[in-house]
Design a protein around this motif. Structure first.
Motif, PDB file in Angstrom:
ATOM      1  N   GLU A  86      -7.789 -51.592   1.140  1.00 16.99           N
ATOM      2  CA  GLU A  86      -6.883 -52.326   0.255  1.00 16.99           C
ATOM      3  C   GLU A  86      -5.811 -51.372  -0.252  1.00 16.99           C
ATOM      4  OE1 GLU A  86     -10.042 -55.454  -1.743  1.00 16.99           O
ATOM      5  OE2 GLU A  86      -9.414 -53.703  -2.891  1.00 16.99           O
ATOM      6  N   GLU A  87      -4.597 -51.894  -0.434  1.00 18.26           N
ATOM      7  CA  GLU A  87      -3.521 -51.085  -0.998  1.00 18.26           C
ATOM      8  C   GLU A  87      -2.840 -51.883  -2.097  1.00 18.26           C
ATOM      9  OE1 GLU A  87       0.578 -48.991   0.490  1.00 18.26           O
ATOM     10  OE2 GLU A  87      -1.189 -48.783   1.763  1.00 18.26           O
ATOM     11  N   ARG A  88      -2.654 -51.220  -3.252  1.00 18.32           N
ATOM     12  CA  ARG A  88      -1.977 -51.845  -4.388  1.00 18.32           C
ATOM     13  C   ARG A  88      -0.789 -50.994  -4.789  1.00 18.32           C
ATOM     14  NH1 ARG A  88      -7.196 -51.516  -5.844  1.00 18.32           N
ATOM     15  NH2 ARG A  88      -6.760 -50.008  -7.462  1.00 18.32           N
ATOM     16  N   LYS A  89       0.353 -51.606  -4.942  1.00 23.11           N
ATOM     17  CA  LYS A  89       1.551 -50.901  -5.403  1.00 23.11           C
ATOM     18  C   LYS A  89       1.556 -50.929  -6.925  1.00 23.11           C
ATOM     19  CE  LYS A  89       4.070 -51.782  -1.201  1.00 23.11           C
ATOM     20  NZ  LYS A  89       3.575 -50.662  -0.483  1.00 23.11           N
ATOM     21  N   ASP A  90       2.119 -49.882  -7.548  1.00 28.74           N
ATOM     22  CA  ASP A  90       2.084 -49.799  -9.006  1.00 28.74           C
ATOM     23  C   ASP A  90       3.376 -50.236  -9.687  1.00 28.74           C
ATOM     24  OD1 ASP A  90       3.849 -47.684  -8.674  1.00 28.74           O
ATOM     25  OD2 ASP A  90       2.444 -46.147  -9.335  1.00 28.74           O
ATOM     26  N   GLY A  91       4.381 -50.652  -8.950  1.00 31.53           N
ATOM     27  CA  GLY A  91       5.635 -51.089  -9.548  1.00 31.53           C
ATOM     28  C   GLY A  91       6.584 -49.951  -9.879  1.00 31.53           C
ATOM     29  N   LYS A  92       6.159 -48.700  -9.693  1.00 28.50           N
ATOM     30  CA  LYS A  92       6.994 -47.533  -9.968  1.00 28.50           C
ATOM     31  C   LYS A  92       7.274 -46.754  -8.692  1.00 28.50           C
ATOM     32  CE  LYS A  92       4.737 -47.024 -14.438  1.00 28.50           C
ATOM     33  NZ  LYS A  92       3.843 -46.182 -15.222  1.00 28.50           N
ATOM     34  N   GLY A  93       7.003 -47.372  -7.550  1.00 30.21           N
ATOM     35  CA  GLY A  93       7.215 -46.703  -6.266  1.00 30.21           C
ATOM     36  C   GLY A  93       5.968 -46.024  -5.728  1.00 30.21           C
ATOM     37  N   GLY A  94       4.901 -46.042  -6.495  1.00 22.83           N
ATOM     38  CA  GLY A  94       3.646 -45.440  -6.054  1.00 22.83           C
ATOM     39  C   GLY A  94       2.668 -46.497  -5.567  1.00 22.83           C
ATOM     40  N   TYR A 136      -7.088 -43.071  -2.448  1.00 22.13           N
ATOM     41  CA  TYR A 136      -5.898 -42.241  -2.260  1.00 22.13           C
ATOM     42  C   TYR A 136      -4.831 -42.734  -3.222  1.00 22.13           C
ATOM     43  CZ  TYR A 136      -8.005 -41.264   2.315  1.00 22.13           C
ATOM     44  OH  TYR A 136      -8.856 -40.907   3.330  1.00 22.13           O
ATOM     45  N   LYS A 137      -4.045 -41.805  -3.774  1.00 22.94           N
ATOM     46  CA  LYS A 137      -2.924 -42.178  -4.649  1.00 22.94           C
ATOM     47  C   LYS A 137      -1.651 -41.549  -4.116  1.00 22.94           C
ATOM     48  CE  LYS A 137      -5.456 -43.172  -8.771  1.00 22.94           C
ATOM     49  NZ  LYS A 137      -5.176 -44.508  -9.156  1.00 22.94           N
ATOM     50  N   ARG A 138      -0.557 -42.272  -4.316  1.00 22.32           N
ATOM     51  CA  ARG A 138       0.760 -41.805  -3.890  1.00 22.32           C
ATOM     52  C   ARG A 138       1.747 -42.129  -5.004  1.00 22.32           C
ATOM     53  NH1 ARG A 138       4.744 -45.131  -0.268  1.00 22.32           N
ATOM     54  NH2 ARG A 138       3.760 -46.597  -1.621  1.00 22.32           N
ATOM     55  N   SER A 139       2.610 -41.167  -5.309  1.00 22.86           N
ATOM     56  CA  SER A 139       3.679 -41.431  -6.273  1.00 22.86           C
ATOM     57  C   SER A 139       4.942 -41.762  -5.479  1.00 22.86           C
ATOM     58  CB  SER A 139       3.914 -40.224  -7.182  1.00 22.86           C
ATOM     59  OG  SER A 139       4.499 -39.176  -6.444  1.00 22.86           O
ATOM     60  N   LYS A 140       6.001 -42.055  -6.180  1.00 24.46           N
ATOM     61  CA  LYS A 140       7.273 -42.387  -5.533  1.00 24.46           C
ATOM     62  C   LYS A 140       7.772 -41.237  -4.660  1.00 24.46           C
ATOM     63  CE  LYS A 140      11.882 -43.997  -6.720  1.00 24.46           C
ATOM     64  NZ  LYS A 140      12.772 -44.390  -7.810  1.00 24.46           N
ATOM     65  N   THR A 141       7.452 -40.003  -5.063  1.00 25.12           N
ATOM     66  CA  THR A 141       7.986 -38.831  -4.361  1.00 25.12           C
ATOM     67  C   THR A 141       6.937 -38.041  -3.575  1.00 25.12           C
ATOM     68  OG1 THR A 141       7.663 -37.490  -6.332  1.00 25.12           O
ATOM     69  CG2 THR A 141       9.825 -38.555  -6.064  1.00 25.12           C
ATOM     70  N   SER A 142       5.737 -38.595  -3.397  1.00 24.82           N
ATOM     71  CA  SER A 142       4.703 -37.847  -2.672  1.00 24.82           C
ATOM     72  C   SER A 142       4.002 -38.711  -1.639  1.00 24.82           C
ATOM     73  CB  SER A 142       3.669 -37.289  -3.654  1.00 24.82           C
ATOM     74  OG  SER A 142       2.877 -38.340  -4.173  1.00 24.82           O
ATOM     75  N   ASP A 143       3.282 -38.051  -0.760  1.00 28.37           N
ATOM     76  CA  ASP A 143       2.448 -38.749   0.213  1.00 28.37           C
ATOM     77  C   ASP A 143       1.107 -39.076  -0.436  1.00 28.37           C
ATOM     78  OD1 ASP A 143       4.343 -38.563   2.267  1.00 28.37           O
ATOM     79  OD2 ASP A 143       3.585 -36.617   2.929  1.00 28.37           O
TER      80      ASP A 143
END
Length: 152
Positions: A86-94, A136-143
């Motif tokens: 499952e993948e969930r977006k956080d609304g901040k690009g992550g 796994y977590k990803r921010s707007k500027t990272s993998d």
């Protein structure tokens, strides 16, 4: 001649079964360590004309970089494919991605945790566990990077 069980016998049998069930409780949940201590890295002998150093040994951190459910034995390439993702977006690009394994019916398997800049892997038997999950977590500027890996 037929022997009829008395209520006392039936009750005693039920208590024995209940006691046996509590002694076979599920093992405690566990998580891969997010980081392991520095490892000793060296070269037995350097080629002629070269000297060996360990670059950046003070800065190197061995962070958790991979998690696998292995069908066993340890060291074999018997990796199991996750059952659900499952993948969930956080609304901040992550985003957060979660992969999970259903371990029902598996025996002899292992959880394997791997770490950055080392070949060290931590392995733990999975007998008695029902599921594993890696997040796994990803921010707007990272993998994507592993935030946690656990089994219960």
């Amino acid at each position: 001649m037929r022997i009829r069980p008395s209520i006392l016998h039936v009750a005693a049998g039920a208590m024995l079964l209940a006691a046996a069930g509590t002694s076979m409780a599920a093992p405690e949940p566990f998580s891969c360590p997010v980081q392991i201590p520095l490892t000793t890295q060296s070269l037995a002998s350097a080629p002629a004309g070269w000297s060996a150093t360990t670059a950046g040994s003070e800065r190197t951190q061995h962070d958790l970089t991979n998690f696998a459910v292995n069908g066993g034995p340890v060291g074999s390439p018997n990796g199991e494919i996750f059952d659900k993702e499952e993948e969930r977006k956080d609304g901040k690009g992550g985003a957060t991605r979660t992969q999970s394994w259903n371990l029902q019916g598996m025996s002899g398997g292992f959880a394997v945790c791997s770490y950055f800049r080392t070949r060290v892997e931590l392995a733990r038997p999975l007998d008695g566990y029902s599921s594993c999950e890696v997040t796994y977590k990803r921010s707007k500027t990272s993998d994507f990077k592993i935030a946690s890996a656990s089994c219960r």
